[in-house]
Design a protein around this motif. Structure first.
Motif, PDB file in Angstrom:
ATOM      1  N   ASN A 188     -26.394  48.440-126.385  1.00  0.00           N
ATOM      2  CA  ASN A 188     -25.682  47.151-126.279  1.00  0.00           C
ATOM      3  C   ASN A 188     -24.525  47.028-127.266  1.00  0.00           C
ATOM      4  O   ASN A 188     -23.599  46.263-127.052  1.00  0.00           O
ATOM      5  N   GLY A 189     -24.585  47.807-128.338  1.00  0.00           N
ATOM      6  CA  GLY A 189     -23.501  47.734-129.332  1.00  0.00           C
ATOM      7  C   GLY A 189     -22.379  48.725-129.070  1.00  0.00           C
ATOM      8  O   GLY A 189     -21.575  49.010-129.960  1.00  0.00           O
ATOM      9  N   LEU A 190     -22.277  49.244-127.844  1.00  0.00           N
ATOM     10  CA  LEU A 190     -21.285  50.280-127.527  1.00  0.00           C
ATOM     11  C   LEU A 190     -19.864  49.882-127.934  1.00  0.00           C
ATOM     12  O   LEU A 190     -19.095  50.686-128.440  1.00  0.00           O
ATOM     13  N   PHE A 191     -19.531  48.616-127.701  1.00  0.00           N
ATOM     14  CA  PHE A 191     -18.144  48.192-127.977  1.00  0.00           C
ATOM     15  C   PHE A 191     -17.996  47.506-129.328  1.00  0.00           C
ATOM     16  O   PHE A 191     -17.036  46.784-129.574  1.00  0.00           O
ATOM     17  N   GLU A 192     -18.983  47.720-130.199  1.00  0.00           N
ATOM     18  CA  GLU A 192     -18.901  47.095-131.527  1.00  0.00           C
ATOM     19  C   GLU A 192     -18.761  48.127-132.639  1.00  0.00           C
ATOM     20  O   GLU A 192     -18.712  47.775-133.810  1.00  0.00           O
ATOM     21  N   SER A 193     -18.675  49.417-132.276  1.00  0.00           N
ATOM     22  CA  SER A 193     -18.630  50.450-133.322  1.00  0.00           C
ATOM     23  C   SER A 193     -17.212  50.612-133.864  1.00  0.00           C
ATOM     24  O   SER A 193     -16.258  50.054-133.334  1.00  0.00           O
ATOM     25  N   ASP A 194     -17.092  51.443-134.904  1.00  0.00           N
ATOM     26  CA  ASP A 194     -15.780  51.682-135.515  1.00  0.00           C
ATOM     27  C   ASP A 194     -14.833  52.441-134.581  1.00  0.00           C
ATOM     28  O   ASP A 194     -13.624  52.435-134.795  1.00  0.00           O
ATOM     29  N   GLN A 195     -15.389  53.105-133.547  1.00  0.00           N
ATOM     30  CA  GLN A 195     -14.515  53.855-132.622  1.00  0.00           C
ATOM     31  C   GLN A 195     -14.385  53.140-131.265  1.00  0.00           C
ATOM     32  O   GLN A 195     -13.896  53.711-130.294  1.00  0.00           O
ATOM     33  N   ALA A 196     -14.793  51.873-131.238  1.00  0.00           N
ATOM     34  CA  ALA A 196     -14.850  51.150-129.957  1.00  0.00           C
ATOM     35  C   ALA A 196     -13.474  50.916-129.346  1.00  0.00           C
ATOM     36  O   ALA A 196     -13.319  50.945-128.125  1.00  0.00           O
ATOM     37  N   ALA A 256     -32.229  48.381-130.647  1.00  0.00           N
ATOM     38  CA  ALA A 256     -32.443  49.505-129.725  1.00  0.00           C
ATOM     39  C   ALA A 256     -32.155  49.100-128.273  1.00  0.00           C
ATOM     40  O   ALA A 256     -32.276  49.915-127.364  1.00  0.00           O
ATOM     41  N   SER A 257     -31.770  47.845-128.051  1.00  0.00           N
ATOM     42  CA  SER A 257     -31.636  47.336-126.678  1.00  0.00           C
ATOM     43  C   SER A 257     -30.459  47.982-125.943  1.00  0.00           C
ATOM     44  O   SER A 257     -29.473  48.380-126.544  1.00  0.00           O
ATOM     45  N   LYS A 258     -30.600  48.043-124.623  1.00  0.00           N
ATOM     46  CA  LYS A 258     -29.608  48.775-123.811  1.00  0.00           C
ATOM     47  C   LYS A 258     -29.230  48.003-122.553  1.00  0.00           C
ATOM     48  O   LYS A 258     -29.894  47.049-122.168  1.00  0.00           O
ATOM     49  N   SER A 259     -28.147  48.465-121.943  1.00  0.00           N
ATOM     50  CA  SER A 259     -27.666  47.892-120.683  1.00  0.00           C
ATOM     51  C   SER A 259     -27.300  49.012-119.725  1.00  0.00           C
ATOM     52  O   SER A 259     -27.078  50.147-120.137  1.00  0.00           O
ATOM     53  N   ILE A 260     -27.229  48.650-118.443  1.00  0.00           N
ATOM     54  CA  ILE A 260     -26.710  49.596-117.449  1.00  0.00           C
ATOM     55  C   ILE A 260     -25.239  49.247-117.216  1.00  0.00           C
ATOM     56  O   ILE A 260     -24.900  48.107-116.905  1.00  0.00           O
ATOM     57  N   PHE A 261     -24.394  50.238-117.420  1.00  0.00           N
ATOM     58  CA  PHE A 261     -22.938  50.069-117.344  1.00  0.00           C
ATOM     59  C   PHE A 261     -22.466  50.751-116.064  1.00  0.00           C
ATOM     60  O   PHE A 261     -22.725  51.938-115.858  1.00  0.00           O
ATOM     61  N   ILE A 262     -21.812  49.992-115.169  1.00  0.00           N
ATOM     62  CA  ILE A 262     -21.335  50.552-113.893  1.00  0.00           C
ATOM     63  C   ILE A 262     -19.813  50.598-113.935  1.00  0.00           C
ATOM     64  O   ILE A 262     -19.155  49.556-114.058  1.00  0.00           O
ATOM     65  N   ILE A 263     -19.265  51.808-113.889  1.00  0.00           N
ATOM     66  CA  ILE A 263     -17.800  51.946-113.919  1.00  0.00           C
ATOM     67  C   ILE A 263     -17.348  52.872-112.800  1.00  0.00           C
ATOM     68  O   ILE A 263     -18.108  53.724-112.337  1.00  0.00           O
ATOM     69  N   GLN A 264     -16.105  52.685-112.377  1.00  0.00           N
ATOM     70  CA  GLN A 264     -15.568  53.462-111.268  1.00  0.00           C
ATOM     71  C   GLN A 264     -14.267  54.119-111.709  1.00  0.00           C
ATOM     72  O   GLN A 264     -13.441  53.497-112.399  1.00  0.00           O
ATOM     73  N   LYS A 265     -14.093  55.386-111.332  1.00  0.00           N
ATOM     74  CA  LYS A 265     -12.848  56.083-111.677  1.00  0.00           C
ATOM     75  C   LYS A 265     -11.715  55.548-110.803  1.00  0.00           C
ATOM     76  O   LYS A 265     -11.879  55.348-109.603  1.00  0.00           O
ATOM     77  N   LYS A 266     -10.577  55.336-111.433  1.00  0.00           N
ATOM     78  CA  LYS A 266      -9.441  54.803-110.679  1.00  0.00           C
ATOM     79  C   LYS A 266      -9.047  55.756-109.561  1.00  0.00           C
ATOM     80  O   LYS A 266      -9.205  56.971-109.675  1.00  0.00           O
ATOM     81  N   GLY A 267      -8.537  55.201-108.491  1.00  0.00           N
ATOM     82  CA  GLY A 267      -8.091  55.988-107.342  1.00  0.00           C
ATOM     83  C   GLY A 267      -7.254  55.088-106.457  1.00  0.00           C
ATOM     84  O   GLY A 267      -7.180  53.873-106.686  1.00  0.00           O
ATOM     85  N   ASP A 268      -6.621  55.662-105.429  1.00  0.00           N
ATOM     86  CA  ASP A 268      -5.686  54.893-104.581  1.00  0.00           C
ATOM     87  C   ASP A 268      -6.323  53.648-103.976  1.00  0.00           C
ATOM     88  O   ASP A 268      -5.691  52.607-103.866  1.00  0.00           O
ATOM     89  N   ASP A 269      -7.588  53.767-103.555  1.00  0.00           N
ATOM     90  CA  ASP A 269      -8.221  52.638-102.855  1.00  0.00           C
ATOM     91  C   ASP A 269      -9.075  51.770-103.772  1.00  0.00           C
ATOM     92  O   ASP A 269      -9.760  50.864-103.306  1.00  0.00           O
ATOM     93  N   VAL A 270      -9.041  52.050-105.063  1.00  0.00           N
ATOM     94  CA  VAL A 270      -9.932  51.326-105.971  1.00  0.00           C
ATOM     95  C   VAL A 270      -9.289  50.037-106.458  1.00  0.00           C
ATOM     96  O   VAL A 270      -8.211  50.043-107.049  1.00  0.00           O
ATOM     97  N   LYS A 271      -9.962  48.939-106.152  1.00  0.00           N
ATOM     98  CA  LYS A 271      -9.465  47.648-106.629  1.00  0.00           C
ATOM     99  C   LYS A 271     -10.459  47.096-107.639  1.00  0.00           C
ATOM    100  O   LYS A 271     -11.671  47.191-107.424  1.00  0.00           O
ATOM    101  N   PRO A 272      -9.974  46.497-108.722  1.00  0.00           N
ATOM    102  CA  PRO A 272     -10.921  45.873-109.648  1.00  0.00           C
ATOM    103  C   PRO A 272     -11.652  44.736-108.925  1.00  0.00           C
ATOM    104  O   PRO A 272     -11.089  44.095-108.032  1.00  0.00           O
ATOM    105  N   PRO A 273     -12.895  44.478-109.291  1.00  0.00           N
ATOM    106  CA  PRO A 273     -13.624  43.382-108.645  1.00  0.00           C
ATOM    107  C   PRO A 273     -12.995  42.038-109.020  1.00  0.00           C
ATOM    108  O   PRO A 273     -12.326  41.931-110.055  1.00  0.00           O
ATOM    109  N   LYS A 274     -13.195  41.021-108.168  1.00  0.00           N
ATOM    110  CA  LYS A 274     -12.670  39.682-108.491  1.00  0.00           C
ATOM    111  C   LYS A 274     -13.204  39.249-109.842  1.00  0.00           C
ATOM    112  O   LYS A 274     -12.495  38.696-110.667  1.00  0.00           O
ATOM    113  N   GLN A 275     -14.500  39.495-110.038  1.00  0.00           N
ATOM    114  CA  GLN A 275     -15.051  39.322-111.380  1.00  0.00           C
ATOM    115  C   GLN A 275     -16.124  40.365-111.596  1.00  0.00           C
ATOM    116  O   GLN A 275     -16.804  40.787-110.660  1.00  0.00           O
TER     117      GLN A 275
END
Length: 327
Positions: A241-249, A278-297
């Protein structure tokens, strides 16, 4: 077949592993890999055993017929045996992804990837438990699965695991952060190994290398997975859960912004972990491509305690609705 089927299988795995452990003077996990291979080959492969031991093993193996068991029953019984072995011989990289998390991964893969056939990679495959859980939840799809792990014992256990469940998985015993012998993938699943990566020379080849000192292995795994994904391919990652809180975030943030689209973050219930850190999350990401649109939210959800069926059902309905709207 209920719980008793898993128990029956576990008993045979466990008792025969103990016999081999004693006779071969090896660890329980090594013996488990040996007995699993015997079961798969339907013979006793160890030539150095006494005749009496061979007879004892054969008698035990005759108690079960693998063809009568489902993949999930085999996987669960084998997993219980591995967990037993890991308790005896604790190593930091020998941690198994909890079953409930594997089920969530399997569910998400089935919802996001509708293609009837696709390529799937787990670059930190361990004993193959997460990968085979996901495969078992895609019954009508043809999946070319690949698993990589640096630990030779874990890869052996994964190999036996795949064979016993009749999954044709390609397995590589190597450092996943070195160049891989895999084609571009449609999806990556990974319980990210968290910590520092010791090979600074190899890390220097990555955009996400640390500005000074050791780089974070979990950051490099995200970059490596991106390299081997097709445009539009998905990553399903178990992250701290602290993935984006580190010194290299900030570096990681910039990298994701450039190459990837965040689809969702599902926070696992805190009750699953010994402590909040020690808590964790499931992170869903998609590689950019011609047909890839970011979700509305972005799909954001805090998952309830998984024993609360009504609350879990509600969350699944929320995920379904989000997918229908965004995909």
């Amino acid at each position: 077949m209920g719980i008793s089927a898993v128990e029956k299988l576990f008993t045979v795995f466990n008792e025969t592993a103990q016999i081999l452990q004693e006779e071969l003077s090896c660890t329980y996990l090594d013996a488990l890999a040996e007995t699993g291979e015997n079961l798969f080959q339907d013979t006793v492969l160890q030539e150095e055993l006494s005749e009496i031991t061979v007879k004892r093993l054969r008698k035990k193996y005759k108690e079960i017929n693998l063809e009568k068991y489902s993949n999930e029953e085999i996987r669960k019984a084998y997993q219980l045996s591995i967990l037993k072995g890991m308790k005896e011989n604790v190593q930091p990289n020998h941690q198994m992804t909890p079953d409930a998390v594997g089920m969530l991964f399997g569910y998400l893969v089935s919802k996001f990837i509708k293609a009837p056939s696709f390529k799937l990679l787990d670059p930190a495959v361990g004993t193959g438990n997460l990968l085979t859980t996901v495969l078992n939840m895609q019954p009508n799809k043809t999946i070319e699965a690949t698993g990589i792990d640096i630990d030779d014992l874990l890869i052996r256990l994964a190999y036996v695991n795949a064979n016993l469940q009749s999954h044709p998985i390609q397995l590589f015993n190597q450092d996943s952060l070195q160049p891989l012998f895999v084609e571009p993938q449609d999806a990556v699943i990974c319980d990210l190994p968290v910590g520092y990566y010791p090979d600074d020379d190899r890390a220097a080849e990555y955009e996400l290398k640390a500005k000074s000192g050791h780089s974070y292995a979990h950051h490099l795994f995200i970059e490596q997975s991106t390299r081997y994904l097709k445009p539009g391919g998905y990553m399903f990652l178990l992250i701290p859960n602290g993935l984006f809180e580190s010194d290299q975030a900030s570096q990681l943030h910039d990298f994701i912004k450039e190459y990837l689209v965040i689809q969702g973050v599902l926070q696992l219930p805190l009750s699953m972990f010994k402590n909040k850190n020690a808590s964790k999350s499931i992170f869903i990401i998609q590689k950019k491509g011609d047909d890839v649109k970011p979700p509305k939210q972005v799909l954001l959800a805090e998952l309830p305690t998984l024993s609360n069926a009504a609350a879990v059902d509600k969350i699944f309905r929320k995920i379904e609705a989000w997918i229908n709207e965004n995909k």
